[in-house]
Design a protein around this motif. Structure first.
Motif: not given
Lengths: 300, 283
Positions: B22-23, B213-214, B232-236
């Motif tokens: 779920e990126p 994230r915010e 940080l992977e999910p944010l990228i």
């Protein structure tokens, strides 16, 4: 309060207080940039200005100011462009300035090594009323820069690259610090002398930061220290036959030692205060284990 | 220092697959509005070419990671974007303006690679973070709104209770949080970070990831240099991989690197031995 009566002493005390305020006010930025010895370098360069003043029969103070400003700006330019062997270039400037001063003053009719000594080590008792005017004007300029632009100068001295990315005019601010330092050196020249001027810029700051945690408090405390030692040194030299410049510097080092000794117990008290806040870190092992996890639990 | 992280780590180690698919849940759709455009950038360090024709576009709202081995030029690339490394060729545009004419620095928050951010004189967290606000106040005096923004930035990285402490007294991770708060103080639209996770303890990594994230949820564009994707992977949204000063990959985070950088494969193993749950799984 008998020392307040003679006019020469009144002038000496005014000069001492002004120098006690402005030398640490500039010095703090030099210490922050880890250029604590820059004041010393400017002092050496200013020697040529003094010599030139004697040779041309103009005021050595104004000539020294002009030459010191040129020298400080040159040092700043070397820092920008001549990255490779900047220290060698600076050494040339320092010793060239010193040698030039000795040579020029001996070439002049009025100057001698005896005159030079009064600039090297200060001569508070010969400060004239014109000197006081000049010192007051220059000190006002230095204070305006160091206090008025303290946020910007702090940022530039703390992290130059970041300051550039905030869009601040970093080069102008760097030059301003250099010019302000040069002006301070020549103002302080009469009080502590060119060879000891850097001590008054650096030692009060070094002393204050033994016990402080913020830039603001360090600034205030080093100025208070600066004024205290210049006043105490001047008054001591009135009663005892000792040179004021050397007395002032030794007093400042005394304050440094005293505050260093005070620092250890103070740090212990602060650490204890922080510990009591952090002490209760409980082990959260049982509560945080995932429900589905069958791993054997070992006694902790 | 590490105690709070033990609460988090078992979950991450037990179910890494659950995190990966779920990126893009928080990022808004990218538009064609480019924030950073780098075209055919070349740069040298001494005689050595460091960038050999790099193209890089970051659009509004995107989170782009710049990956690559040591010496691949990723740090140089990012520093050329903010004008701290002179290019020998090519162009850089920020918010549609050529870098040379770009003056609107308050829109950019920069987090340098952590070095000695402590100067020669003591300074408090608040004093250091305040200097990030100078891109808005410039040579003027800070107003009430500026002070509030500084307080907000310090609170965002979880250091509100330590604002008056000296930065010398902080750990590496806390120090990094100060640098990020300093970048956030100007309330930037674009965050540029150089190795924000290097040498950061797990507790601070979590707080940094949450802070980021915010910011991303609020629509901030992010370009960051990373050694590995890590937490940080999910944010990228997109990864750009450099090798020897050339772009090797520009697209979704690469598989090999992704696996290498899963939380379970963290290069820092601060409590591998003291963690009872993890030992149970392995034995």
């Amino acid at each position: 309060m008998e020392f307040l009566t003679p006019p020469f002493m009144q002038r000496a005390l005014i000069a001492a207080v002004l120098v006690g305020v402005i030398a640490p006010a500039v010095g703090i930025y030099l210490v922050q940039r880890r250029q604590a010895l820059m004041g010393d370098g400017i002092g050496h360069i200013a020697m040529t200005g003094v010599g030139l003043g004697f040779l041309l029969s103009t005021s050595p103070v104004w000539m020294a100011t002009a030459v010191a400003v040129v020298g400080a700006v040159t040092m700043e330019l070397i820092r920008w462009y001549g990255r490779t062997r900047g220290d060698i270039a600076l050494a040339m400037l320092f010793y060239g300035g010193m040698a030039g001063g000795v040579l020029l003053i001996n070439l002049s009719d009025t100057g001698s090594n005896a005159n030079l000594t009064s600039y090297l080590f200060g001569s508070l008792s010969t400060v004239s009323s014109e000197d006081i005017t000049a010192i007051a004007v220059l000190a006002a300029f230095v204070l305006l820069v160091t206090v008025g632009l303290r946020r910007q100068l702090f940022a530039v001295s703390q992290d130059e690259e970041f300051a550039r990315v905030t869009g601040l005019p970093v080069r102008v601010l760097n030059l301003l610090i250099a010019v302000t330092a040069a002006v301070t050196v020549t103002v302080a020249m009469r009080v502590v002398g060119l060879l000891l001027v850097s001590a008054l810029m650096v030692v009060p700051v070094a002393a204050a930061q033994q016990i402080t945690r913020s830039f603001k408090v360090t600034f205030v405390l080093s100025v208070v220290t600066g004024v205290a030692v210049t006043l105490a040194g001047t008054i001591t030299s009135y009663y005892q036959d000792v040179p004021p410049g050397a007395t002032i510097v030794l007093l400042a080092i005394g304050v440094f030692i005293a505050l260093t000794l005070l620092a250890a117990p103070l740090a212990r008290i602060r650490a204890r205060r922080r510990e009591t806040a952090d002490e209760r870190c409980t082990l959260e092992v049982p509560a945080t284990r995932p429900a589905a996890d069958d791993a054997p639990v070992r006694p902790v | 220092m590490n105690h709070p992280t033990e609460a988090v780590d078992p979950n991450r180690a037990a179910a890494p697959e659950a995190i990966v698919p779920e990126p893009q849940n928080t990022t808004p759709c990218t538009t064609s509005d480019p924030v950073i455009v780098v075209r055919d950038a070349t740069a040298t360090l001494g005689a050595r070419p460091v960038l050999r024709g790099v193209d890089l576009t970051v659009r509004r709202g995107e989170v782009v990671a710049l990956l690559g081995a040591n010496g691949s030029g990723k740090s140089t690339a990012v520093r050329s974007v903010i004008g701290q490394v002179p290019l020998t060729g090519g162009t850089v545009e920020l918010f549609g303006t050529p870098l040379r004419r770009f003056r609107d620095w308050a829109r950019v928050g920069y987090v340098p690679q952590r070095t000695t951010a402590a100067g020669g004189v003591p300074a408090t967290i608040r004093e250091v973070v305040s200097s990030g606000r100078l891109s808005r106040t410039r040579l003027g005096l800070p107003r009430k709104a500026d002070r509030a923004a500084v307080d907000r930035a310090i609170a965002l990285v979880g250091l509100a209770d330590r604002a008056k402490d000296s930065v010398d007294a902080l750990s590496g991770g806390q120090h990094q949080r100060v640098l990020i708060a300093r970048a956030l103080a100007s309330e930037p639209e674009l965050l540029i970070m150089d190795e924000p996770m290097a040498g950061v303890d797990l507790a601070s990594q979590e707080i940094l990831a949450e802070t980021l994230r915010e910011q991303v949820a609020l629509g901030t564009t992010v370009l960051l240099v990373l050694h590995e994707l890590g937490p940080l992977e999910p944010l990228i949204d997109r990864a750009v991989v450099l090798r020897d000063g050339c772009v090797m990959h520009d697209g979704p985070p690469p598989k090999a690197l992704g696996q290498h950088a899963l939380p379970g494969h963290d290069h820092v193993h601060p409590h591998a031995a003291s963690e009872p749950v993890r030992t149970g799984l392995l034995s």
